[in-house]
Design a protein around this motif. Structure first.
Motif, short mmCIF file in Angstrom:
data_model
loop_
_atom_site.label_atom_id
_atom_site.label_comp_id
_atom_site.label_asym_id
_atom_site.label_seq_id
_atom_site.Cartn_x
_atom_site.Cartn_y
_atom_site.Cartn_z
N ARG A 1 12.49 7.84 -31.52
CA ARG A 1 11.83 8.87 -32.29
C ARG A 1 12.84 10.20 -32.34
O ARG A 1 12.83 10.69 -33.65
CB ARG A 1 10.67 9.64 -31.46
CG ARG A 1 9.85 10.80 -31.95
CD ARG A 1 8.78 11.19 -31.20
NE ARG A 1 9.22 11.51 -29.90
CZ ARG A 1 8.34 11.54 -28.84
NH1 ARG A 1 6.97 11.27 -29.26
NH2 ARG A 1 8.42 11.95 -27.53
N THR B 1 -0.39 3.81 -22.50
CA THR B 1 -0.40 2.78 -21.33
C THR B 1 -2.03 2.73 -20.62
O THR B 1 -2.48 1.89 -20.45
CB THR B 1 0.55 3.38 -20.44
OG1 THR B 1 1.61 3.37 -20.94
CG2 THR B 1 0.70 2.21 -19.02
N TYR C 1 9.21 21.71 -36.68
CA TYR C 1 8.45 21.23 -35.61
C TYR C 1 9.41 20.16 -35.16
O TYR C 1 9.33 20.09 -33.83
CB TYR C 1 7.38 20.79 -36.26
CG TYR C 1 6.21 20.51 -35.15
CD1 TYR C 1 5.38 21.47 -34.54
CD2 TYR C 1 6.33 19.25 -34.44
CE1 TYR C 1 4.55 21.29 -33.32
CE2 TYR C 1 5.37 18.84 -33.24
CZ TYR C 1 4.58 19.66 -32.83
OH TYR C 1 3.54 19.89 -31.77
N SER D 1 3.29 7.31 -35.63
CA SER D 1 3.66 7.18 -34.39
C SER D 1 3.75 6.00 -33.71
O SER D 1 3.10 4.92 -33.93
CB SER D 1 3.00 8.44 -33.53
OG SER D 1 3.02 8.00 -32.18
N HIS D 2 4.80 5.53 -33.00
CA HIS D 2 4.91 4.43 -32.32
C HIS D 2 4.14 4.20 -31.20
O HIS D 2 3.48 3.13 -30.68
CB HIS D 2 6.42 3.92 -32.01
CG HIS D 2 7.29 4.96 -31.36
ND1 HIS D 2 6.71 6.24 -31.10
CD2 HIS D 2 8.30 4.95 -30.72
CE1 HIS D 2 7.83 6.79 -30.66
NE2 HIS D 2 8.62 6.31 -30.25
N TYR D 3 3.82 5.23 -30.49
CA TYR D 3 2.76 5.22 -29.38
C TYR D 3 1.24 4.91 -29.81
O TYR D 3 0.55 4.08 -29.20
CB TYR D 3 2.90 6.40 -28.48
CG TYR D 3 3.97 6.69 -27.72
CD1 TYR D 3 4.26 6.08 -26.89
CD2 TYR D 3 4.99 7.59 -28.30
CE1 TYR D 3 5.59 6.11 -25.83
CE2 TYR D 3 6.28 7.79 -27.49
CZ TYR D 3 6.44 7.00 -26.21
OH TYR D 3 7.82 7.13 -25.88
N THR E 1 -0.85 14.65 -25.58
CA THR E 1 -0.22 13.88 -26.59
C THR E 1 -1.42 12.92 -27.14
O THR E 1 -2.50 12.64 -26.71
CB THR E 1 0.72 13.13 -26.27
OG1 THR E 1 0.48 12.26 -24.95
CG2 THR E 1 2.15 14.10 -26.03
N PHE E 2 -0.98 12.49 -28.25
CA PHE E 2 -1.78 11.21 -29.22
C PHE E 2 -1.21 10.21 -28.87
O PHE E 2 0.14 10.26 -28.61
CB PHE E 2 -1.65 11.62 -30.55
CG PHE E 2 -3.24 12.40 -31.10
CD1 PHE E 2 -3.40 13.25 -30.18
CD2 PHE E 2 -3.28 12.30 -32.33
CE1 PHE E 2 -4.41 14.27 -30.73
CE2 PHE E 2 -4.49 12.89 -32.76
CZ PHE E 2 -5.00 14.09 -32.02
N ARG F 1 10.31 20.37 -31.38
CA ARG F 1 9.53 19.44 -30.34
C ARG F 1 10.26 18.07 -29.91
O ARG F 1 9.94 17.85 -28.60
CB ARG F 1 8.16 19.22 -31.09
CG ARG F 1 7.11 18.16 -30.29
CD ARG F 1 6.33 19.04 -29.31
NE ARG F 1 5.35 17.87 -28.65
CZ ARG F 1 5.13 18.09 -27.23
NH1 ARG F 1 5.86 18.86 -26.63
NH2 ARG F 1 4.36 17.18 -26.87
N TYR F 2 10.94 17.43 -30.49
CA TYR F 2 11.54 16.13 -30.21
C TYR F 2 13.24 16.40 -30.13
O TYR F 2 13.92 15.47 -30.10
CB TYR F 2 11.14 15.25 -31.43
CG TYR F 2 9.70 15.01 -31.35
CD1 TYR F 2 9.09 14.78 -30.07
CD2 TYR F 2 9.11 15.14 -32.51
CE1 TYR F 2 7.75 14.60 -30.22
CE2 TYR F 2 7.90 14.69 -32.56
CZ TYR F 2 7.00 14.56 -31.26
OH TYR F 2 5.52 14.21 -31.47
N ILE G 1 -1.60 9.09 -34.70
CA ILE G 1 -0.75 9.51 -35.62
C ILE G 1 -0.16 8.35 -36.35
O ILE G 1 0.16 7.34 -35.80
CB ILE G 1 0.40 10.20 -35.07
CG1 ILE G 1 -0.14 11.47 -34.28
CG2 ILE G 1 1.45 10.74 -36.06
CD1 ILE G 1 1.15 12.21 -33.50
N1 LIG Z 1 3.32 8.75 -22.89
C1 LIG Z 1 2.52 8.84 -23.98
C2 LIG Z 1 3.31 9.41 -25.32
C3 LIG Z 1 2.71 9.67 -26.68
C4 LIG Z 1 3.34 10.87 -27.54
O1 LIG Z 1 4.52 11.15 -27.32
N2 LIG Z 1 2.77 11.23 -28.56
C5 LIG Z 1 3.42 12.11 -29.30
C6 LIG Z 1 3.64 11.34 -30.74
S1 LIG Z 1 4.79 10.26 -31.08
C7 LIG Z 1 2.58 13.21 -29.52
O2 LIG Z 1 1.40 12.96 -29.67
N3 LIG Z 1 3.14 14.57 -29.93
C8 LIG Z 1 2.29 15.59 -30.36
C9 LIG Z 1 3.22 16.60 -30.74
O3 LIG Z 1 4.30 16.72 -30.47
O4 LIG Z 1 2.71 17.45 -31.60
C10 LIG Z 1 1.88 7.63 -24.57
O5 LIG Z 1 2.00 6.65 -24.24
O6 LIG Z 1 0.66 7.81 -25.27
#
Ligand SMILES: N[C@@H](CCC(=O)N[C@@H](CS)C(=O)NCC(=O)O)C(=O)O
Length: 248
Positions: free
Chosen positions: A109, A67, A149, A11-13, A52-53, A153-154, A8
């Motif tokens: 986030r 990680t 969303y 996205s910081h991850y 997740t991405f 979601r967040y 994404i």
């Molecule tokens: N622990 C995971 C966290 C990744 C994560 O939270 N990704 C979020 C985006 S910041 C995601 O894919 N969210 C999908 C969604 O909520 O639709 C990592 O380090 O990759």
């Protein structure tokens, strides 16, 4: 075969994974499916292991979680190491990686989206960076969808939760400064996964020019917090780490 990163843009991850690939000089291809499809796509790629991405396809394997992605890259591409060779420093670097991933990332986030949600125009601008096709096709509908969303979601719609999240993010900055203790790097005297992770997780608050998010102007909710910390050593450190180590 060229590794494929499902990511994404904002996205910081995802930034963590991109940064590790770029740091090691690995050629990679990116895939950015539209928001809303991330969870099913990630589950499908990883056969139900990760929702997740980012997800990295590497040598026929789909690896979820930033990680685990960095661990796999470190093993497969040892050049430009991100893990310190010394076991004590390595343990320190990995524990700081998980601190910033788990105790800082989700909260940054939440409060960043909270600030952004209050400004539909800016939300649309960020949405257009995250999902250009969707936002140009659906316009205001995409913004409405994105606001709903991120709220669900967040938990980014809740004012009290956003206040608490801001405090957690600021505690992350405190911890960063304490761990750096005036030094240039978090684990030993070279750039490691700890620095990469701390800078990536704080990126949505610092908004360094080398980072993936462009916001001009910075929306009020976010600008307020950003302005309150921009002279702090931790904030300046993130800018400096980006400037020196974030090669495109
Ligand atoms: N622990 C995971 C966290 C990744 C994560 O939270 N990704 C979020 C985006 S910041 C995601 O894919 N969210 C999908 C969604 O909520 O639709 C990592 O380090 O990759």
């Amino acid at each position: 075969v060229t590794p494929v990163l499902w990511h994404i843009v904002i996205s910081h991850y995802s930034e963590k994974a991109r940064w590790a690939l770029d740091h090691k000089g690995i050629e990679w291809t990116g895939r950015t499916p539209p928001p809303g499809s991330h969870i099913p796509v990630a589950l499908w790629l990883t056969r139900g292991r990760t929702a997740t991405f980012p997800v990295l396809e590497l040598d026929g394997e789909a690896i979820g979680d930033s990680t685990a992605i960095i661990a796999a890259l470190e093993e497969r591409f040892p050049q430009a190491p991100l893990y310190p060779a010394d076991p004590t420093l390595r343990a320190r670097a990995l524990s700081l990686e998980s601190f910033f991933d788990e105790e800082v990332g989700p909260f940054i986030r939440r409060f960043a989206f909270h600030g952004l949600r209050r400004d539909p125009e800016q939300f649309a601008a960020v949405g257009a960076q995250a999902a250009p096709a969707l936002f140009s096709k659906l316009g205001p509908l995409a913004t409405a969808y994105g606001r709903a969303y991120t709220g669900l979601r967040y938990n980014a719609a809740d004012d009290a939760a956003a206040d608490a999240a801001r405090e957690r993010a600021l505690a992350g900055l405190d911890r960063l400064e304490a761990e750096l203790d005036g030094g240039p790097y978090l684990a030993g005297d070279a750039f490691t996964v700890a620095d990469l992770t701390a800078a990536s997780m704080l990126m949505p608050m610092v908004l360094p020019p080398e980072g993936p998010i462009e916001l001009d102007p910075v929306p009020d909710g976010l600008a307020e917090v950003r302005d309150s910390v921009r002279d702090r050593p931790g904030f300046r450190w993130v800018e400096e780490i980006y400037r020196r180590h974030r090669r495109p």
